[in-house]
Scaffold this motif. Structure first.
Motif, PDB file in Angstrom:
ATOM      1  N   GLU A   1       0.999  -1.322  -0.094  1.00  0.00           N
ATOM      2  CA  GLU A   1      -0.121  -0.084  -0.080  1.00  0.00           C
ATOM      3  C   GLU A   1       0.848   1.334   0.073  1.00  0.00           C
ATOM      4  O   GLU A   1       1.793   1.244   1.053  1.00  0.00           O
ATOM      5  CB  GLU A   1      -0.950  -0.033   1.324  1.00  0.00           C
ATOM      6  CG  GLU A   1      -1.704   1.162   1.425  1.00  0.00           C
ATOM      7  CD  GLU A   1      -2.853   1.468   0.297  1.00  0.00           C
ATOM      8  OE1 GLU A   1      -2.643   2.540  -0.343  1.00  0.00           O
ATOM      9  OE2 GLU A   1      -3.353   0.563  -0.052  1.00  0.00           O
ATOM     10  N   LEU A   2       0.803   2.170  -1.006  1.00  0.00           N
ATOM     11  CA  LEU A   2       1.561   3.247  -1.271  1.00  0.00           C
ATOM     12  C   LEU A   2       0.921   4.533  -0.354  1.00  0.00           C
ATOM     13  O   LEU A   2       1.902   5.278   0.231  1.00  0.00           O
ATOM     14  CB  LEU A   2       1.657   3.739  -2.331  1.00  0.00           C
ATOM     15  CG  LEU A   2       2.619   3.014  -3.404  1.00  0.00           C
ATOM     16  CD1 LEU A   2       2.551   3.490  -4.701  1.00  0.00           C
ATOM     17  CD2 LEU A   2       4.029   2.679  -3.078  1.00  0.00           C
ATOM     18  N   LYS A   3      -0.258   4.359   0.172  1.00  0.00           N
ATOM     19  CA  LYS A   3      -0.778   5.460   1.040  1.00  0.00           C
ATOM     20  C   LYS A   3       0.016   5.377   2.261  1.00  0.00           C
ATOM     21  O   LYS A   3      -0.170   4.146   3.194  1.00  0.00           O
ATOM     22  CB  LYS A   3      -2.261   5.295   1.077  1.00  0.00           C
ATOM     23  CG  LYS A   3      -2.876   6.597   2.076  1.00  0.00           C
ATOM     24  CD  LYS A   3      -4.452   6.494   2.104  1.00  0.00           C
ATOM     25  CE  LYS A   3      -4.843   7.761   2.890  1.00  0.00           C
ATOM     26  NZ  LYS A   3      -6.509   7.657   2.949  1.00  0.00           N
ATOM     27  N   ASN A   4       0.577   6.473   2.843  1.00  0.00           N
ATOM     28  CA  ASN A   4       1.181   6.435   4.099  1.00  0.00           C
ATOM     29  C   ASN A   4       2.537   5.503   4.009  1.00  0.00           C
ATOM     30  O   ASN A   4       3.172   5.526   5.059  1.00  0.00           O
ATOM     31  CB  ASN A   4       0.523   5.665   5.481  1.00  0.00           C
ATOM     32  CG  ASN A   4      -1.001   6.598   5.530  1.00  0.00           C
ATOM     33  OD1 ASN A   4      -0.917   7.841   5.447  1.00  0.00           O
ATOM     34  ND2 ASN A   4      -1.891   5.992   5.566  1.00  0.00           N
TER      35      ASN A   4
ATOM     36  N   GLY B   1       8.540  -3.964   3.224  1.00  0.00           N
ATOM     37  CA  GLY B   1       8.176  -2.998   2.202  1.00  0.00           C
ATOM     38  C   GLY B   1       8.653  -3.495   0.795  1.00  0.00           C
ATOM     39  O   GLY B   1       8.572  -4.728   0.301  1.00  0.00           O
ATOM     40  N   ALA B   2       9.242  -2.694   0.088  1.00  0.00           N
ATOM     41  CA  ALA B   2       9.629  -3.069  -1.364  1.00  0.00           C
ATOM     42  C   ALA B   2      10.736  -2.083  -1.750  1.00  0.00           C
ATOM     43  O   ALA B   2      11.171  -1.102  -1.287  1.00  0.00           O
ATOM     44  CB  ALA B   2       8.483  -2.823  -2.052  1.00  0.00           C
ATOM     45  N   VAL B   3      11.634  -2.816  -2.967  1.00  0.00           N
ATOM     46  CA  VAL B   3      12.622  -1.873  -3.484  1.00  0.00           C
ATOM     47  C   VAL B   3      12.190  -1.960  -5.023  1.00  0.00           C
ATOM     48  O   VAL B   3      11.795  -3.369  -5.576  1.00  0.00           O
ATOM     49  CB  VAL B   3      13.903  -2.631  -3.544  1.00  0.00           C
ATOM     50  CG1 VAL B   3      14.983  -1.842  -4.091  1.00  0.00           C
ATOM     51  CG2 VAL B   3      14.446  -2.634  -1.916  1.00  0.00           C
ATOM     52  N   LEU B   4      12.279  -0.759  -5.838  1.00  0.00           N
ATOM     53  CA  LEU B   4      11.923  -0.967  -7.248  1.00  0.00           C
ATOM     54  C   LEU B   4      13.262  -0.641  -7.859  1.00  0.00           C
ATOM     55  O   LEU B   4      13.916   0.637  -7.372  1.00  0.00           O
ATOM     56  CB  LEU B   4      11.146  -0.012  -7.844  1.00  0.00           C
ATOM     57  CG  LEU B   4      10.790   0.071  -9.096  1.00  0.00           C
ATOM     58  CD1 LEU B   4      10.276  -1.203  -9.694  1.00  0.00           C
ATOM     59  CD2 LEU B   4       9.855   1.457  -9.418  1.00  0.00           C
ATOM     60  N   ASN B   5      13.790  -1.379  -8.714  1.00  0.00           N
ATOM     61  CA  ASN B   5      15.019  -0.996  -9.755  1.00  0.00           C
ATOM     62  C   ASN B   5      14.605  -0.461 -11.098  1.00  0.00           C
ATOM     63  O   ASN B   5      14.103  -1.205 -11.647  1.00  0.00           O
ATOM     64  CB  ASN B   5      15.991  -2.288  -9.742  1.00  0.00           C
ATOM     65  CG  ASN B   5      16.671  -2.288  -8.526  1.00  0.00           C
ATOM     66  OD1 ASN B   5      16.724  -1.763  -7.691  1.00  0.00           O
ATOM     67  ND2 ASN B   5      17.029  -3.588  -8.342  1.00  0.00           N
ATOM     68  N   VAL B   6      14.741   0.731 -11.274  1.00  0.00           N
ATOM     69  CA  VAL B   6      14.547   1.280 -12.607  1.00  0.00           C
ATOM     70  C   VAL B   6      15.548   0.868 -13.663  1.00  0.00           C
ATOM     71  O   VAL B   6      16.852   1.356 -13.713  1.00  0.00           O
ATOM     72  CB  VAL B   6      14.383   2.709 -12.664  1.00  0.00           C
ATOM     73  CG1 VAL B   6      14.138   3.404 -14.107  1.00  0.00           C
ATOM     74  CG2 VAL B   6      13.289   3.093 -11.408  1.00  0.00           C
TER      75      VAL B   6
ATOM     76  N   HIS C   1       1.754   1.156  -9.868  1.00  0.00           N
ATOM     77  CA  HIS C   1       0.865   0.145  -9.792  1.00  0.00           C
ATOM     78  C   HIS C   1       1.400  -1.084  -9.722  1.00  0.00           C
ATOM     79  O   HIS C   1       0.901  -1.931  -8.963  1.00  0.00           O
ATOM     80  CB  HIS C   1      -0.092   0.069 -11.085  1.00  0.00           C
ATOM     81  CG  HIS C   1      -0.935  -0.954 -10.976  1.00  0.00           C
ATOM     82  ND1 HIS C   1      -2.152  -0.919 -10.360  1.00  0.00           N
ATOM     83  CD2 HIS C   1      -0.979  -1.913 -12.217  1.00  0.00           C
ATOM     84  CE1 HIS C   1      -2.879  -2.228 -10.805  1.00  0.00           C
ATOM     85  NE2 HIS C   1      -2.133  -2.833 -11.706  1.00  0.00           N
ATOM     86  N   GLY C   2       2.718  -1.195 -10.361  1.00  0.00           N
ATOM     87  CA  GLY C   2       3.447  -2.528 -10.180  1.00  0.00           C
ATOM     88  C   GLY C   2       3.856  -2.814  -8.760  1.00  0.00           C
ATOM     89  O   GLY C   2       3.872  -4.017  -8.161  1.00  0.00           O
ATOM     90  N   ILE C   3       4.335  -1.679  -7.956  1.00  0.00           N
ATOM     91  CA  ILE C   3       4.841  -1.967  -6.705  1.00  0.00           C
ATOM     92  C   ILE C   3       3.341  -2.248  -5.774  1.00  0.00           C
ATOM     93  O   ILE C   3       3.719  -3.257  -5.020  1.00  0.00           O
ATOM     94  CB  ILE C   3       5.303  -0.510  -6.231  1.00  0.00           C
ATOM     95  CG1 ILE C   3       6.742  -0.365  -6.607  1.00  0.00           C
ATOM     96  CG2 ILE C   3       5.500  -0.621  -4.587  1.00  0.00           C
ATOM     97  CD1 ILE C   3       7.285   1.194  -6.648  1.00  0.00           C
ATOM     98  N   GLU C   4       2.397  -1.702  -5.935  1.00  0.00           N
ATOM     99  CA  GLU C   4       1.330  -1.890  -5.237  1.00  0.00           C
ATOM    100  C   GLU C   4       0.807  -3.487  -5.446  1.00  0.00           C
ATOM    101  O   GLU C   4       0.275  -3.909  -4.576  1.00  0.00           O
ATOM    102  CB  GLU C   4       0.247  -0.979  -5.511  1.00  0.00           C
ATOM    103  CG  GLU C   4       0.071   0.354  -4.924  1.00  0.00           C
ATOM    104  CD  GLU C   4      -0.793   1.598  -5.406  1.00  0.00           C
ATOM    105  OE1 GLU C   4      -1.425   1.919  -4.348  1.00  0.00           O
ATOM    106  OE2 GLU C   4      -1.326   1.442  -6.508  1.00  0.00           O
TER     107      GLU C   4
END
Length: 234
Positions: A2-5, A121-126, A203-206
């Motif tokens: 969840e990205l909110k908060n 949580g999460a990690v996103l690599n661009v 969206h992909g993270i969520e």
């Protein structure tokens, strides 16, 4: 996730794609740290500037101490010099690898314990379609992104037991200043808007996607990986 908060740190926050990510994260209700070597250049409303140089591991550790509430890391910092592996300037080759690959390693090493300590949580690599497609003229950049793709898979396995999801974002031609320099001859209609890519990334993270393919180019090249390479020239 969840990205909110959520509490997000993203590198390369002061230009192009990073600005779109920052704006959309704030709109979704996240607390956002915009990390850059020169934090005074981070001017997106609602974003907290954070000093971070991905090529200096001491800097990434210091940033992690400041942003100690982080639950999401987006590794977006990157450079393209146009160097080729054989004929290009060796210093440029090293700079690309140090930023695009080792910089991602350093940031992830510094923030993974923080994210874990905050409950996961999460990690996103661009990344890029050049993780898979390696033209000679962008060979050094492609090599650094290929290394970062391998890193993404390895850290996904390593961090899963620590409740940290790791995803990769791939895009072919995006309408940013870096992509304009790299793909000057590509028609505008083949470039995807940076804001659209940012929306797909979030969206992909969520939804927990391990790999986010943001345009038709990335989907096509990914599907072609099973094809046999062309024979060497005689």
């Amino acid at each position: 996730m969840e990205l909110k908060n959520a509490v997000a740190v993203f590198t390369g926050a002061n230009r192009g794609f990073g600005r779109h990510l920052a704006t959309q994260l704030v709109e979704r209700g996240a607390k956002v740290y915009g990390a850059a070597r020169r934090p005074e250049t981070v001017d997106v409303p609602g974003v907290i500037p954070l000093r971070l140089d991905v090529t200096d591991e001491a800097s990434t550790r210091a940033a992690a101490r400041v942003a100690s509430d982080t639950t999401l890391l987006i590794n977006n910092a990157g450079i393209s010099t146009g160097a080729t592996p054989i004929g290009g300037d060796m210093a440029a080759v090293r700079r690309e690898m140090e930023t695009n690959f080792l910089g991602t390693v350093a940031a992830t090493r510094s923030f993974a314990p923080v994210i874990e300590g905050n409950g996961g949580g999460a990690v996103l690599n661009v990344l890029s379609t050049l993780s898979w497609f390696h033209p000679a003229g962008l060979g050094s950049y492609a090599a650094s992104k290929a290394a970062a793709w391998a890193l993404t898979g390895a850290t996904r396995d390593e961090l899963a037991p620590r409740a940290i999801a790791v995803s990769a974002l791939h895009v072919g031609y995006m309408d940013t200043d870096m992509d304009t320099d790299m793909a000057a001859d590509v028609p505008a209609e083949q470039k995807v808007a940076a804001g659209e890519v940012a929306a797909q990334a979030l969206h992909g993270i969520e939804t927990g996607l391990p790999e986010i393919l943001a345009d038709e180019t990335s989907r096509h090249i990914k599907q072609s990986l099973a094809a046999a390479p062309q024979p060497n020239a005689a």
